[in-house]
Scaffold this motif. Structure first.
Motif, short mmCIF file in Angstrom:
data_model
loop_
_atom_site.label_atom_id
_atom_site.label_comp_id
_atom_site.label_asym_id
_atom_site.label_seq_id
_atom_site.Cartn_x
_atom_site.Cartn_y
_atom_site.Cartn_z
N ASP A 536 -58.60 -18.65 -14.28
CA ASP A 536 -58.75 -18.07 -12.95
C ASP A 536 -57.37 -17.85 -12.35
N LEU A 537 -57.02 -16.57 -12.17
CA LEU A 537 -55.73 -16.24 -11.58
C LEU A 537 -55.76 -16.28 -10.06
N THR A 538 -56.94 -16.54 -9.50
CA THR A 538 -57.22 -16.60 -8.05
C THR A 538 -57.15 -15.19 -7.46
N THR A 539 -57.75 -15.08 -6.31
CA THR A 539 -57.84 -13.77 -5.66
C THR A 539 -56.50 -13.25 -5.16
N SER A 540 -55.49 -14.10 -5.17
CA SER A 540 -54.17 -13.67 -4.72
C SER A 540 -53.33 -13.09 -5.86
N ALA A 541 -53.89 -13.05 -7.06
CA ALA A 541 -53.13 -12.58 -8.21
C ALA A 541 -52.73 -11.12 -8.05
N ARG A 542 -51.51 -10.82 -8.43
CA ARG A 542 -50.99 -9.46 -8.37
C ARG A 542 -51.01 -8.85 -9.77
N PRO A 543 -50.81 -7.55 -9.89
CA PRO A 543 -50.80 -6.92 -11.21
C PRO A 543 -49.83 -7.58 -12.18
N GLU A 544 -48.67 -8.04 -11.68
CA GLU A 544 -47.72 -8.69 -12.56
C GLU A 544 -48.28 -9.98 -13.13
N ASP A 545 -49.13 -10.68 -12.34
CA ASP A 545 -49.76 -11.90 -12.83
C ASP A 545 -50.75 -11.57 -13.96
#
Length: 999
Positions: A536-545
């Motif tokens: 789970d990258l979380t909802t704050s994940a950006r494209p770079e993540d």
């Protein structure tokens, strides 16, 4: 000599064949009415060919010759002719001879054979096709060898005999080469025959898909109508060849329609026409076909309706259409077709009713339904997929899916084959072709009309009696990926056309939604995959993540595939950031193009522009490995050791999303600078994939480090993405398995000739019955015993005293059971008593049995010695006229009868397939020690399956075998019941000479 009048004309020898150049011709027996045709044919043969035939100058045939060559008894003297347009273009005849070379009758089993092919038709493969047919006729008439005298300079004829694959002897005597051919088919002759069939049928399709000139027959003066629509689509699509508009109703002064020449008849066209699109009312089609045939048109696409789909009269009209077209050497797509598309740059053919052709890609699509074809085209275009070719065959009265499998097998522009079928006219041939094609590229099939029990209107094909579940199992054995819906067909095609094959079932899941990740995890488990814990990258994940996480997952040797899940993310001001879909697509493409080659799929929920950005076409070239070489696909168990390419380039067009670690086709990459240098990335141990074409004209767009971004398929639901991935995993596993070809074992104790004698005796003694004859217990036991299959004996027990005598004779403990048809194998009804240890128990059991179920005369009780305890199974083999012999296995009782838990394989079964058969049923764990129980002797069970397979394969007169129950113990097994049914052997058109189907 038997007078010719005593032998009826053998109509079953007539056949339409496809020749080497893709044209068709008809083979038929020569009759007494063919004198004029024969003379005309001979006049058109060169003096050199006549000399080769008769070993001397022979300018013309005498009346005696004409009589001899047109009067046959169809047994000892047979002549066949090849006709095109009703006229002879080749002949062959045999004359039965004795050991001295003199005319003879049976039992003489040798014949002299001689061919003559018109010079204008030499090089088309006519003599090779004729040899196949005359050899089949000779075998039918009891002839086992052909003898031929050939002049040494006649290299073409010597090559025909040499290349046929028959066992042969050659010697030189009296100035000529004498060849003797053993006509018994061999593995080599069958391979030669099928190779020629593949090349000829592929060429016939190539002529339809790659014409240099097209005539649209039925294009009207005013806009509107089917013919005018196809004409407009041809021109708008940029067809590279010449186009003509043909309409009998055009006024003489009209010279052009839409800028192309307009004529009333093809006879007015002074150049060759390769393909005719026919869009006229059905009653006018025969005149159009004749016009096309006289002009030398090579193929027809008939859009006209009013054929078999309209009733019996239309069905006969359809048959006549095919007969007429084939008589001119033409093949037919349709009738009631939607059209054909070829996106190759050198052709750009849109001879269909689709106003917007798909982009160029690497998917070949065949449908039998115009409506489904429209839907599939729209779905593929909407999701960014490209096609190499598209065919909607309508009633497919002539050209069928089998022909296109022959073409796509080695078509360098097609990496994935999608078929929507509503009927399979020749299942035996289809599974053979699908298996061969599936070894080099995926074949995905969605089948309609699965449960109706009949073919749709318009499909004049034999209907197979085997249930759909069995058809599905047989397709799976052939490596075909079965899609339940057309949506599934598209989903699978998109993944397979853009991604490499997975090395195993381990799936990494990552994304910015924990819930969507868990749904994907559950879907993987449901489909039998092995998901890793979701990241789970979380909802704050950006494209770079996403980029970093995907690159890490792809580099993990314990991961075989990745599913990326994504939901929209919200900016600080509470609104969705613009361009997020395009940015995320770029990040995923970059990660995939610079990571090890593993399949990637994206599950997204309402992210604007993501699917479109991911499906943007950048190249049609397969991704390359380091140094321009192929990107390998790792084998299961080697994830930690196999090195992945550092900088793989883009996969081919045809995927859904423009990113991902994909190659153009599953496991396919091209190296070098041109298509001729392209090489496949192998599935370890599998057959090589044909080279893929080079990149498109625009050239690939490059990503970081010079890597080419590749398409990644996007799906709106986790279940759809995972289902497509599971199908890819299963297909990759099949590819690895077929590389390790199994074998059909030889058993020293099999008495094939003895079994043949038993069958001949039993069939000879039985009254004629097309349904065959069921064997009694003793005959069944004798026949099976010839193949090392022992059936435990039973003794009849018409009374309690006889039951006691039988038990004493067999030895205690025994079983007492009924054999009445309504009670057979129904232990749940109380018709079986087990472990009877003495006389008292036998008498008690007998009394209880008759009190409960009825009189002995109704129950037909028997006594049988007890077998060691184990798992009760059932082994069956049945012959389906269309599909062939099918071997089935399951657990006896409820599992197979109520739940339908049976596995099936086509006969002959190899040792590998027998092992797979046991493990294919859902209840297989019961055989391998489920919940602490003792594993049974699966090796003995596999041997039994192989023996039954050999039995029905060696003896086509055996139309059904049932062994039930087969009790498999920890050591050994016992066959407690068996039944066999015999019938005259059905015809095997797949083993005979090449011929087109005639429905």
């Amino acid at each position: 000599m038997t007078p010719p009048s005593q032998h009826a004309y053998p109509a079953h020898w007539e056949a339409d064949v496809v020749l080497r150049d893709g044209g068709t011709a008809r083979v038929r027996p020569i009759t007494t009415d063919d004198a004029e045709r024969l003379v005309s044919f001979y006049e058109q043969v060169s003096d050199e060919s006549k000399y080769y035939r008769f070993f001397a100058p022979y300018p013309r045939l005498s009346d005696k010759d004409v009589y001899r060559f047109t009067h046959h008894d169809y047994v000892d003297r047979v002549g066949l002719a090849v006709t095109v347009g009703g006229e002879f273009v080749a002949t062959v005849r045999y004359d039965r001879i004795d050991a001295r070379g003199m005319p003879a009758s049976a039992p003489a089993d040798e014949a002299e054979v001689a061919f003559l092919v018109q010079d204008a038709h030499q090089g088309r493969g006519i003599a090779s096709a004729l040899l196949e047919h005359i050899a089949a006729v000779a075998r039918e008439r009891g002839i086992r060898r052909f003898a031929a005298e050939v002049l040494p300079a006649n290299n073409k004829m010597i090559k025909v005999f040499r290349d046929a694959g028959f066992t042969q002897k050659r010697n030189f005597e009296d100035g000529s080469v004498r060849l003797v051919l053993d006509l018994e088919p061999t593995a080599e002759s069958l391979a030669v025959q099928r190779g020629r069939e593949q090349r000829a049928e592929a060429r016939s399709v190539q002529r339809l898909l790659g014409p240099s000139s097209v005539a649209v027959v039925g294009a009207g003066r005013t806009a509107g109508g089917v013919g005018r629509a196809v004409l407009r689509n041809l021109l708008d699509g940029g067809f590279t060849g010449r186009v003509y508009a043909v309409n009998l109703a055009l006024p003489p002064d009209l010279a052009e329609i839409d800028g192309v020449p307009a004529v009333r008849s093809l006879a007015e066209i002074r150049e060759p026409v390769d393909l005719a699109i026919v869009a006229v009312p059905a009653e006018r089609v025969p005149d159009v076909v004749a016009d096309c045939g006289e002009h030398g048109v090579q193929g027809l696409v008939v859009l006209s309706a009013g054929y078999a789909e309209s009733g019996p009269a239309g069905r006969e009209r359809q048959r006549e259409l095919v007969r007429q077209a084939r008589s001119y050497g033409m093949r037919v797509i349709g009738p009631n077709a939607f059209g054909v598309i070829n996106t190759a740059p050198e052709v750009r053919l849109n001879a269909s009713l689709a106003p917007e052709p798909p982009d160029r890609g690497r998917i070949g699509l065949f449908t039998q339904s115009g409506a489904i074809g429209i839907a599939l085209l729209a779905g593929l275009v909407r999701r960014g997929a490209g096609l190499s070719t598209f065919i909607s065959a309508g009633n497919r009265a002539d050209v069928s899916g089998n022909d296109f499998l022959q073409y796509w097998h080695d078509d360098p522009d097609t990496d994935v084959v999608l078929l929507y079928l509503e009927s399979i006219g020749n299942p035996r041939k289809f599974t053979r072709l699908a298996r061969r094609t599936g070894a080099v590229k995926p074949v995905v099939v969605a089948k309609g009309a699965r449960h109706s029990g009949s073919a749709p209107p318009g499909h004049a094909v034999p209907v197979t009696r085997i249930p759909d579940a069995t058809v599905s199992a047989l397709l799976s054995q052939a490596g075909v990926i079965r899609a339940d819906t057309v949506t599934e067909l598209v989903d699978a095609g998109l993944l397979l056309s853009t991604q490499p094959l997975p090395a195993g079932p381990h799936v990494a899941i990552l994304g910015n939604s924990e819930s969507l990740g868990l749904l994907t995890y559950d879907a993987c488990l449901t489909e039998g995959l092995r998901p890793l814990p979701p990241l789970d990258l979380t909802t704050s994940a950006r494209p770079e993540d996403f980029r970093t996480a995907l690159a890490t997952a792809l580099a993990d040797p314990g991961c075989d595939a990745v599913v990326v899940t994504a939901i929209p993310w919200v900016g600080d001001n509470g609104t969705t950031e613009s361009g997020d879909g395009e940015v995320l697509a770029t990040a995923l493409r970059d990660a995939a193009s610079t990571s090890p080659a593993k399949p990637v799929a994206v599950v997204h929920v309402e992210i604007g522009g993501l699917a479109k950005a991911l499906s943007a076409a950048t190249t049609t070239a397969p991704r390359r490995g380091p140094g321009g070489g192929p990107a390998p696909v790792q084998d299961v168990g080697e994830r930690g050791s196999a090195e992945a390419p550092d900088v793989p380039s883009a996969d081919d067009a045809g995927g859904v999303l423009d990113g991902g670690s994909a190659s153009s086709a599953p496991g396919v990459s091209s190296g070098g600078s041109g298509a001729g240098e392209a090489r496949p990335a192998p599935v370890r141990g599998a057959a090589e994939v044909p080279p893929s074409s080079s990149a498109d004209d625009a050239g690939p767009a490059t990503g970081p480090g010079g890597a080419t971004p590749a398409r990644i398929p996007a799906y709106p639901a986790a279940e759809r993405a995972v289902r497509a991935l599971r199908q890819a995993v299963s297909y990759a596993q099949w590819r690895r398995q077929v590389a390790e070809i199994g074998k059909v074992p030889e058993y020293d104790d099999i008495d094939e000739s003895g079994a043949a004698g038993v069958i001949e005796r039993l069939l000879g003694a039985a009254s004629p019955d097309p349904r065959g004859v069921g064997l009694g217990d003793d005959d069944t036991r004798e026949l099976l015993g010839r193949y090392g299959i022992a059936v435990r004996p039973t003794l009849p027990a018409p009374g309690a005293d006889r039951a006691v005598e039988a038990a004493a004779r067999l030895g205690y403990p025994v079983a007492l059971k009924t054999t009445a048809p309504h009670l057979r194998h129904r232990a749940d009804l109380g018709g079986v008593r087990l472990d009877l240890a003495d006389e008292a128990q036998v008498r008690t059991a007998y009394r209880e049995l008759t009190d409960l179920l009825g009189a002995p005369a109704e129950l037909l009780p028997v006594v049988q010695a007890m077998a060691p305890r184990g798992v009760d199974t059932v082994v069956r083999a049945v012959i389906d006229p269309a599909a062939g012999a099918v071997l089935s296995f399951g657990l006896a009782g409820v599992a197979s009868e109520l739940l339908g838990d049976l596995a099936h394989r086509l006969v002959p079964v190899t040792d590998r397939e027998a092992a797979e058969l046991l493990r294919s049923i859902r209840t297989a764990p019961l055989l391998f020690g489920w919940r602490g129980s003792a594993p049974v002797d699966t090796a003995a069970l596999e041997e039994l399956l192989l023996r039954v397979s050999r039995l029905v394969d060696d003896h086509p007169e055996i139309v059904s075998v049932a062994l039930e129950p087969v009790v498999v113990a920890a050591r050994g097994l016992s066959v407690l019941g068996a039944s066999v049914r015999l019938a005259p052997p059905p015809s095997r058109d797949d083993l005979g000479p090449r011929r087109l189907p005639s429905y």
